[in-house]
Every structure is written in structure tokens, then in C-alpha cells.
Scaffold this active site. Structure first.
Site, mmCIF file in Angstrom:
data_model
loop_
_atom_site.group_PDB
_atom_site.id
_atom_site.type_symbol
_atom_site.label_atom_id
_atom_site.label_comp_id
_atom_site.label_asym_id
_atom_site.label_seq_id
_atom_site.Cartn_x
_atom_site.Cartn_y
_atom_site.Cartn_z
ATOM 1 N N THR A 83 19.603 -0.790 -55.811
ATOM 2 C CA THR A 83 18.446 -1.663 -55.577
ATOM 3 C C THR A 83 18.891 -2.848 -54.737
ATOM 4 O OG1 THR A 83 18.790 -3.230 -57.402
ATOM 5 C CG2 THR A 83 17.594 -1.182 -57.912
ATOM 6 N N ASP A 84 17.954 -3.613 -54.280
ATOM 7 C CA ASP A 84 18.304 -4.927 -53.743
ATOM 8 C C ASP A 84 18.271 -5.911 -54.923
ATOM 9 O OD1 ASP A 84 18.971 -7.038 -52.122
ATOM 10 O OD2 ASP A 84 17.485 -6.618 -50.576
ATOM 11 N N TRP A 85 18.634 -7.128 -54.661
ATOM 12 C CA TRP A 85 18.858 -8.187 -55.664
ATOM 13 C C TRP A 85 17.644 -8.378 -56.603
ATOM 14 C CZ3 TRP A 85 23.282 -11.364 -55.965
ATOM 15 C CH2 TRP A 85 23.154 -12.506 -56.756
#
Ligand code: BGC
Length: 766
Positions: A307-309
Site C-alpha cells: 500500500t502507500d502510506w
């Protein structure tokens, strides 16, 4: 010939060996997976940021000097069995020795105190060089690298970046960014290779291979796993602002946004990071069709999807497609996420995912699929045998050789956009006034993701490199250079605030100068802090430009900006315009060499530079966007009016194109067409030229065809008087387009090929 055959055999042997190692690693993964508990598996799927296990502070920061909190480390790695850590602490670069110490301790905890001794995979944003390592070699940001149109330079940059990332004991880089930089308003356009799908794909391929090696043999301690990001369609939200909704038809997604990712996946990229945004109302992290059906099934991506942050939390906290964390975890994991970049609060992710499996809401099969992908990357990186690489084995870190590569990359990126009356190059002993907020700043040369996230710590770490002013003082002699900022950036964390800084004095000083070098642009930013509500260059900088222009002096406008800020209010009054993009630590030196003619500029714009904020186009616009007709009752002139077109870039020499030729005037399905053109350096100095080949489909029956599309490019070097023949190959697949039914087809009919001023037609027959 023999040499070439030997090389081919060697490459083949290399790929056979890598394939064998891969099968071996797959067997190891299966054996390990059988021994793992559900808790261990879920832990592998979790990624935390370094501050979570740092001593002092809270989860969001740590005490300095940084050290690990053994209790927190044990909780995360031993109790929760977390499989991955990312980022630096306190948003600050660290020395290679500190990195070595931190990561050795992390690996020791993971590999001595957990039941199956699984190493952690550490990831970092090494996006133009190793962002968070003191002394690392900083290249131009991707937008500048794209302007080089030079595949070899881009690959070399990634190779050096991989070396220096491993010298920092880190095996995983969150790069390259293969989003289409098609919207100049977006605060991360500069992190992309620009607006063209073919260019992004070609350079993305080089970057993946530069990071991972020709055969993706990342067990090699000089290579890292890449993370191609942000799958898919991240950079074109309706508002132009970060992480806001985009509306992209499936046809457009496949026509423009998908090809670079497909190319990187086919190149063997080990990992992919997901788009933080929302497409057609659906957060991409919740989109089964994109993450599983398209990415894993259709494209056959076998690597790890991260995932991203904080994007699992975003599903309930921001997007409200889930009522709580548990529902968000279920949706994301079932959509196809393998690892969550949780960042801070990892306990709910792990606890909820374990519960979801026990309740049958996430299958063990899905968990096994995710963990297989994670473990395979860890085995491929040889982390079980060599969990930490040691800086002492990396003598070339920050070497002169690496610095020269970064300088050359910057020198080929800088783009001469305008040069009226040969205002450039400057002659020696010219009296220069250097002014503008970007004249004396290492921060603006580098942009964000340099020693810190937003780039605000650059001056602290990059003092030994030359700003534009310092490089000009060295090149022209300090006695010939006067510096008055005129406008400066506020340094209190407000990204776009500026103040008049001796503006009147700057205007007065112009009168005593032969030439004004006016350095305008932007301060560093990325992501939401870089959101913008007005694409015009700031009022103060515009005022400085107009006041200086009113003096009647010759003005060389140097742009140093992450996106094309509109300059049409004063551009006509500038004698020359030079775009530096974000050229990195050697950008000042490269620019000075270009301004004084020691280097002949050869960069080309990798995007369309707009002339007005309400007239944003891509060069591959539809015919309706550039139609110009006065027939009938209405004037339908659509005003395709960029300031500078995609691919534009001048040289100090002239190149003459001639003799465009085709191997055949008819291309048949299954055959290849060869296109050739002669390029002559008809000027007086040596120069490099990017030869760009476009095709236009004259009529397409299912969808209005693009005005033209880049299908090939090559960069050549020519001495005065020298001619080279450049050839390109074309097949039907190169000419295809995506239909409304989402099929790639090439229709029979007429096409035009265009290379500079040379045009030729051919017919495609089924
Ligand atoms: C960015 C990513 C980056 C990640 C890790 C995110 O905020 O969108 O591009 O790789 O942070 O630092």
C-alpha cells in the site's frame, strides 16, 4: 560479431542461472510457509516506520541521536512479528554507518528472536539517489532525467542509486514513479517522467533494470528491489490536487496509464506500490478489479503489492468506504493488497487481520498468496543469508565517478527553451546580475525527497555543492557577478510564501549589468503540501521579472521548478529561457557550463508547457482540441496554444533533417517497417540531438485518434558537418489503440510518420 555472440551467450547463461535460483527460492518459500503460524504470516504483511521503534519521543518522532528502543523493537518484531520497516526517523538523513547500525540491530532481533528467523525487508524512498543517506549522490529528479531522452543515463543513475542504497544497508527502493505526469498542476509531476506513455515506459524499464540488474538478480549486493508506483492513474485527479478523486475511463486507463506499468512488470519489477487516490469513486486500495483482476491476473504480476502510506486506514478515516479499521483491512486485503504500509499503529492491523481470518472473512489462501510474494522477495534479495550489507564493502559511495554521472545527467537534462538573437552562450567577462529566489539555493535545485521528505533540510546537508550563484561565480569570476535576491522564499515551513528581498536594489543593479540571470521557479514540495491553486508563477516573481524587463537589459530566465508554472505574463520580454527542472546537487555547475557554452544543451521538454492556466493540453490531445476552422456560422478554433510544445528544446548548433525513408510504403500485419532519417549537424559546434519519431493515425473509426503519438526516440552525438542515419522499427502493435470495448487493435488505413520537419505516409493492411 563473435564478441556479440559471446555477450548474448553470457546474458543467456545469466538469465538461466537467475531462473534456477528463482525456482529454488520458490521451493524455500513453500517450505517456510508450512512452518509459519497465522500470527507470523500476518506480521509479515505489516510495515512500520522507523520512529515506531526509536527511543524517546513518541511513535511519530524519536530522540536524537537516534537509537532503537529495544522494548518497542521486541514488541513489534518478536510479539507482532512485523516483516518490514521503512523510512528514516525524525525525517532526517543518516550516515551509512548509522544505517548499518540500525539495520543490523533490526535484523538481529528478527533473526534471533523469532521462531522462523525471517529477516525484515527495509524500504526507503531512494528516488533521485538515496534520499535519506548523508553524502549520497543526488541526480536530477525524474522529470529532468526524462528530458535527457537518454536511456543509458537513466539506467546508470538507477545503478548508482542501487549501489548507494545497499551501501546504506537498505535493499528496497520505492522507485521508479511511473504515473503519467499529464497534469501540470499536480504537486508530484516532477517525480514522473512526464506526460508521454511511451517515454515513461521506456525510461521506467531502464530504471527497473538499473535498480534490479539485467536479469533482476537482486541477490547481487549492488542491486535493490524496485517498487514501481503508484498503480494506477495517480497523477490526474480532477482538481489537480494530491489524493483527490480522479475520473478516468477504462479506455483511457488502458491507453495511457497502463502501458508504462505493464512494461515495468514485464521487465520483472519485484514490487508495486498502490495509488493512494480514488478513481471513478472507488479508492484504488479497495479496488479488486484493479489490484487482483488487472494487476495480478491479467498482467500476471508475481511480485509484492504494498500500500502507500496509511492507505488501509484511509479507507475508513478518509474515504468512508469502511466503518472501522477491521472492515478497511478486510476490503484492502481481499482487493489484493499483500503488505500494508501502516506506518504507525500496527496493532489494530495485525489483530484485525488475524480475527478476520479466524472468522472466515479473509481466506488463508489469500494470506498465503500475500506472504508467498513477500517471502519470495526476501529470498530473492538473499536477506536470509546476508540480511545486512556493510558500507565498508562500498568504496565507490559518493565517489567522483558517481558525481560525474550525476553531473552528466543534469547537463543533458537542462533544456534551452528560447534563445533570441543567440543571447546564449554568454561570452567571458560579461558583467552579470544574478537574481531571483532560486539563485542561491541547494534546496530548490534538489526539490523534495532530498535528505528529508519536503527537502527543507537540504541546505544543512548540501552546503559543499554549488548553487547557481556559486557555480556562476566560479565560471565567470566573482568580480563579474553581482547577486541581489530580489525575491526570497520564507523558510518557516510555508511552502509557497515569498517576500520582496531587495527588489528595488535588484532593479537598480540591472542597469550596471550586461546581462541579468533571473532564477525563478518554486521552492521544494511534494504530495499535499505541494497542492496549488494558481498555476501562474507567483505575483512577486512576476513583478520582479517585469520590473527587470522594463530596464531594457538582456534577461536570461532560468527556471528551476517542479512543474511548469505559467510565465506568459512576461515570457515575451525574456531573451532566453532555460529550464533546469530539479537538477540535483550538480545542477548549478551544469547550468553554468551551459550558460557559458562549455556544454551544448540537449534536453527536451517531457511535457507540454502551458501558456495559460485554463488551457492545459497534452501533446497527444484529440483533433478536436487543436482544430482551427472558420467555416460555417461558428468559429470552432480550439486554441491549442502551449507556451512550448512537448519535445521542444534548442541547441547552440543546428540540426538538419533529410531523406526520411521507409522500407515499404505498405505495412502488413506481422511485418516490420523500418523508418530511417538523416540528421546532420549543420552548425559550428558539436551537439547531442534527441531524434523523436511520432506517428499519426489519420482516421480511426472506433475512437477519435490522437493528434500524434511518440513511438521511438534515440539520442545521438554529432560533430559539426557530421551526418548520421537514425533508424526505427514499427510493427502493427506499435500503432494500436484501445477501443471502447477495451481491446487493443490496429485498424487498416493511412498513417503519417513525423520526425522533426520530415513527414512520410504509409498504409497499414490487415
Ligand atoms: C508517498 C510514496 C512514498 C511513501 C513512503 C507516500 O506518502 O506517496 O510515494 O513511497 O510515502 O515514504
Amino acid at each position: 560479431m563473435i564478441l556479440r555472440r559471446n555477450l548474448a551467450l553470457l546474458l543467456l547463461a545469466g538469465s538461466v542461472l537467475t531462473a534456477r535460483a528463482q525456482t529454488n527460492n520458490e521451493a524455500k518459500v513453500e517450505a517456510l510457509l508450512k512452518k509459519m503460524t497465522l500470527e507470523e504470516k500476518v506480521g509479515q504483511m505489516a510495515q512500520i516506520t522507523l520512529d515506531v521503534v526509536g527511543k524517546g519521543g513518541d511513535r511519530y518522532s524519536s530522540a536524537e541521536p537516534f537509537s532503537l528502543d529495544q522494548k518497542e523493537l521486541e514488541k513489534a518484531l518478536v510479539k507482532y512479528k512485523i516483516g518490514s520497516v521503512l523510512n528514516t526517523s525524525n525525517n532526517r538523513a543518516r550516515s551509512t554507518d548509522v544505517w548499518y547500525k540500525i539495520i543490523s540491530q533490526i535484523q538481529k532481533a528478527a533473526m534471533t528472536k523469532t521462531p522462523n528467523k525471517i529477516p525484515v525487508i527495509y524500504g526507503i524512498d531512494a528516488i533521485h539517489g538515496e534520499t535519506y543517506t548523508v553524502g549520497a549522490t543526488m541526480f536530477p529528479q525524474q522529470i529532468g532525467q526524462a528530458a535527457t531522452f537518454n536511456r543509458a543515463l537513466v539506467r546508470q543513475g538507477a545503478e548508482i542509486s542501487a549501489y548507494e542504497t545497499r551501501a546504506s544497508a537498505i535493499p528496497w527502493a520505492f522507485s521508479p514513479l511511473l504515473d503519467l505526469g499529464a497534469d501540470p498542476r499536480f504537486p508530484r509531476q516532477w517525480e514522473s517522467f512526464g506526460e508521454d506513455p511511451y517515454l515513461v515506459g521506456e525510461l521506467g524499464y531502464e530504471m527497473v533494470k538499473g535498480f534490479e540488474g539485467e536479469n533482476n538478480d537482486v541477490a547481487n549486493p549492488f542491486k535493490v528491489a524496485s517498487s514501481v508506483k503508484h498503480f494506477l492513474g495517480y497523477q490526474v485527479p480532477v482538481s489537480g490536487k494530491d489524493r483527490t478523486p480522479a475520473v478516468i475511463s477504462d479506455q483511457a486507463l488502458r491507453e495511457y496509464h497502463l502501458p508504462p506499468f505493464k512494461k515495468a512488470i514485464d521487465a520483472g519489477a519485484k514490487t508495486i506500490m498502490v495509488n493512494s487516490g480514488i478513481i471513478n469513486g472507488v479508492p484504488v486500495h479497495a479496488n479488486y478489479n484493479i489490484l487482483t483482476k488487472l494487476l495480478k491476473e491479467e498482467l500476471g504480476f508475481k511480485g509484492l503489492v504494498v500500500t502507500d502510506w496509511g492507505d488501509v486506514e484511509n479507507l475508513y478515516q478518509r474515504d468512508r468506504v469502511a466503518k472501522d479499521n477491521k472492515e478497511a483491512v478486510r476490503i484492502a486485503i481481499n482487493a489484493g493488497i499483500d503488505m500494508s504500509m501502516i506506518a504507525y499503529n500496527y496493532e489494530p492491523f495485525c489483530d484485525d487481520l488475524i480475527a478476520l481470518v479466524k472468522e472466515g472473512k479473509v481466506t488463508e489462501e489469500r494470506i498465503n498468496d500475500a506472504v508467498r510474494r513477500i517471502l519470495l522477495v526476501k529470498y530473492d534479495l538473499n536477506l536470509f543469508e546476508k540480511p545486512t550489507t556493510n558500507p565498508k564493502d562500498y568504496p565507490k559511495f559518493a565517489s567522483k565517478e558517481f558525481e560525474l554521472a550525476a553531473y552528466n545527467n543534469a547537463a543533458e537534462s537542462i533544456t534551452l527553451l528560447k534563445n533570441n538573437d543567440n543571447a546564449l552562450p554568454l561570452s567571458k567577462n560579461t558583467k552579470i546580475l544574478v537574481t531571483g529566489p532560486n539563485a542561491n539555493s541547494m534546496r530548490t535545485l534538489n526539490g523534495a525527497w532530498t535528505y528529508s521528505w519536503q527537502g527543507e533540510k537540504v541546505e544543512e546537508f548540501a552546503a559543499k555543492y554549488n548553487t547557481i550563484l556559486e557555480a556562476l561565480q566560479q565560471k565567470a569570476g566573482a568580480q563579474n557577478v553581482t547577486y541581489i535576491p530580489g525575491v526570497s522564499y520564507k523558510m518557516d515551513g510555508k511552502y509557497f510564501e515569498e517576500y520582496a528581498d531587495k527588489l528595488e536594489e535588484a532593479v537598480l543593479a540591472a542597469k550596471d549589468a550586461d546581462v541579468v540571470i533571473l532564477c525563478l521557479g518554486e521552492n521544494s514540495y511534494t504530495e499535499t503540501p505541494g497542492n496549488l491553486s494558481d498555476l501562474y508563477l507567483s505575483d512577486l516573481q512576476t513583478e520582479l521579472a517585469q520590473r527587470l524587463a522594463a530596464t531594457g537589459k538582456k534577461i536570461i530566465l532560468v527556471l528551476n521548478e517542479g512543474r511548469p508554472r505559467v510565465i506568459s505574463k512576461f515570457e515575451r520580454k525574456m531573451q532566453a529561457v532555460v529550464q533546469t527542472y530539479l537538477p540535483g546537487n550538480f545542477g548549478g555547475d551544469a547550468l553554468a557550463a551551459i550558460l557559458f557554452g562549455d556544454v551544448n544543451p540537449s534536453g527536451r521538454l517531457p511535457y507540454t508547457y502551458p501558456q495559460y492556466p485554463n488551457a492545459l493540453f497534452n501533446y497527444y490531445h484529440k483533433p478536436a482540441e487543436s482544430r482551427s476552422t472558420t467555416e460555417g456560422v461558428y468559429n470552432y478554433d480550439a486554441d491549442y496554444n502551449p507556451q512550448y510544445v512537448f519535445g521542444h528544446g534548442l541547441s547552440y548548433t543546428t540540426f538538419t533533417y533529410s531523406g526520411i525513408k521507409l522500407s515499404n510504403s505498405i505495412l502488413k500485419a506481422g511485418e516490420t517497417l523500418t523508418v530511417s532519417v538523416n540528421v546532420t549537424n549543420s552548425g559550428k559546434v558539436s551537439g547531442k540531438e534527441s531524434v523523436l519519431m511520432y506517428t499519426s493515425d489519420l482516421v480511426a473509426t472506433l475512437i477519435s485518434p490522437d493528434a500524434k503519438r511518440l513511438r521511438g526516440f534515440d539520442k545521438i552525438d554529432l560533430k559539426p558537418g557530421e551526418t548520421k542515419t537514425v533508424t526505427f522499427k514499427l510493427t502493427a502493435a506499435d500503432l494500436s489503440f484501445i477501443t471502447p470495448e477495451l481491446k487493443a487493435i490496429t485498424e487498416a488505413g493511412d498513417f503519417t510518420i513525423q520526425i522533426a520537419n520530415q513527414k512520410i505516409n504509409f498504409n497499414y493492411e490487415l
